[in-house]
Scaffold this active site. Sequence first.
Site, PDB file in Angstrom:
ATOM      1  N   CYS A   2       0.959  -1.440   0.022  1.00  0.00           N
ATOM      2  CA  CYS A   2       0.031  -0.099  -0.145  1.00  0.00           C
ATOM      3  C   CYS A   2       0.761   1.295   0.192  1.00  0.00           C
ATOM      4  CB  CYS A   2      -0.986  -0.104   1.223  1.00  0.00           C
ATOM      5  SG  CYS A   2      -0.226   0.466   2.652  1.00  0.00           S
ATOM      6  N   CYS A   5       2.852   2.035   3.192  1.00  0.00           N
ATOM      7  CA  CYS A   5       4.021   0.983   3.348  1.00  0.00           C
ATOM      8  C   CYS A   5       5.090   1.296   2.641  1.00  0.00           C
ATOM      9  CB  CYS A   5       3.589  -0.418   3.201  1.00  0.00           C
ATOM     10  SG  CYS A   5       2.343  -1.225   4.342  1.00  0.00           S
ATOM     11  N   HIS A  44       1.694  -2.618   8.733  1.00  0.00           N
ATOM     12  CA  HIS A  44       0.528  -2.401   8.329  1.00  0.00           C
ATOM     13  C   HIS A  44      -0.626  -2.647   9.071  1.00  0.00           C
ATOM     14  CE1 HIS A  44      -2.174  -1.420   4.877  1.00  0.00           C
ATOM     15  NE2 HIS A  44      -2.817  -2.553   5.216  1.00  0.00           N
ATOM     16  N   ASN A  82     -10.319   8.320   9.674  1.00  0.00           N
ATOM     17  CA  ASN A  82     -11.269   7.958   9.022  1.00  0.00           C
ATOM     18  C   ASN A  82     -11.412   6.520   8.637  1.00  0.00           C
ATOM     19  OD1 ASN A  82     -12.180  10.676   8.475  1.00  0.00           O
ATOM     20  ND2 ASN A  82     -10.548  10.811   6.701  1.00  0.00           N
ATOM     21  N   GLY A  88     -14.846   7.827   4.954  1.00  0.00           N
ATOM     22  CA  GLY A  88     -14.303   8.623   3.933  1.00  0.00           C
ATOM     23  C   GLY A  88     -12.768   8.103   4.035  1.00  0.00           C
ATOM     24  N   HIS A  93      -4.456   2.113   5.126  1.00  0.00           N
ATOM     25  CA  HIS A  93      -3.580   2.153   5.866  1.00  0.00           C
ATOM     26  C   HIS A  93      -3.660   2.964   7.136  1.00  0.00           C
ATOM     27  CE1 HIS A  93       1.032   1.200   6.928  1.00  0.00           C
ATOM     28  NE2 HIS A  93       0.828   2.017   7.840  1.00  0.00           N
ATOM     29  N   HIS A  95      -4.215   5.686   9.582  1.00  0.00           N
ATOM     30  CA  HIS A  95      -3.485   7.123   9.801  1.00  0.00           C
ATOM     31  C   HIS A  95      -4.327   7.900  10.638  1.00  0.00           C
ATOM     32  CE1 HIS A  95      -5.584   7.178   6.052  1.00  0.00           C
ATOM     33  NE2 HIS A  95      -6.048   8.249   6.252  1.00  0.00           N
ATOM     34  N   HIS A  97      -5.075  11.882  11.362  1.00  0.00           N
ATOM     35  CA  HIS A  97      -4.779  13.153  10.977  1.00  0.00           C
ATOM     36  C   HIS A  97      -4.599  14.034  12.039  1.00  0.00           C
ATOM     37  CE1 HIS A  97      -6.559  12.771   6.762  1.00  0.00           C
ATOM     38  NE2 HIS A  97      -6.986  11.640   7.348  1.00  0.00           N
TER      39      HIS A  97
END
Length: 118
Positions: A2, A5, A44, A82, A88, A93, A95, A97
């Site tokens: 991905c 990654c 991952h 998300n 959304g 992977h 994450h 924000h």
Amino acid sequence: MCLFCKIVNKEIPANLVKENDDFLAFHDINPKAPVHVLVIPKVHVDSFNDLSPETMAGMTTFIQEVAKDTGVKEAGYRVITNVGDNGGQEVKHLHWHVLGGAKLAWGHFADADSKNFL
Ligand code: AMP
């Protein structure tokens, strides 16, 4: 492999903010705020649905350090992840924000039509 990654493996460049053995923080390529950093686990994990409490514990400290290092800790900031299609999530992977550097609007992240979910 991905997208994130590939960033972990240095196959794709990223504008790094912070790194340790387990996590990486880098500037979002399409920032939604003056400070918009993404924090990811190096291993991952598809999404928050699959995040273990042990990994979350380490991420908590790391995100707090990112907030301090980017200068948003005292004025305030937002941490969101998300999850899945309705959430959304575009990159599969996990994450976080980390958004700050200005007074953030809320509606942008909660723009579902309320008439449609009753
Ligand atoms: P999400 O919609 O929650 O999956 O967020 C994905 C985020 O990744 C978006 O804010 C994108 O702008 C950001 N993004 C996509 N590709 C890259 C990249 N190569 N480097 C940094 N951020 C990226």
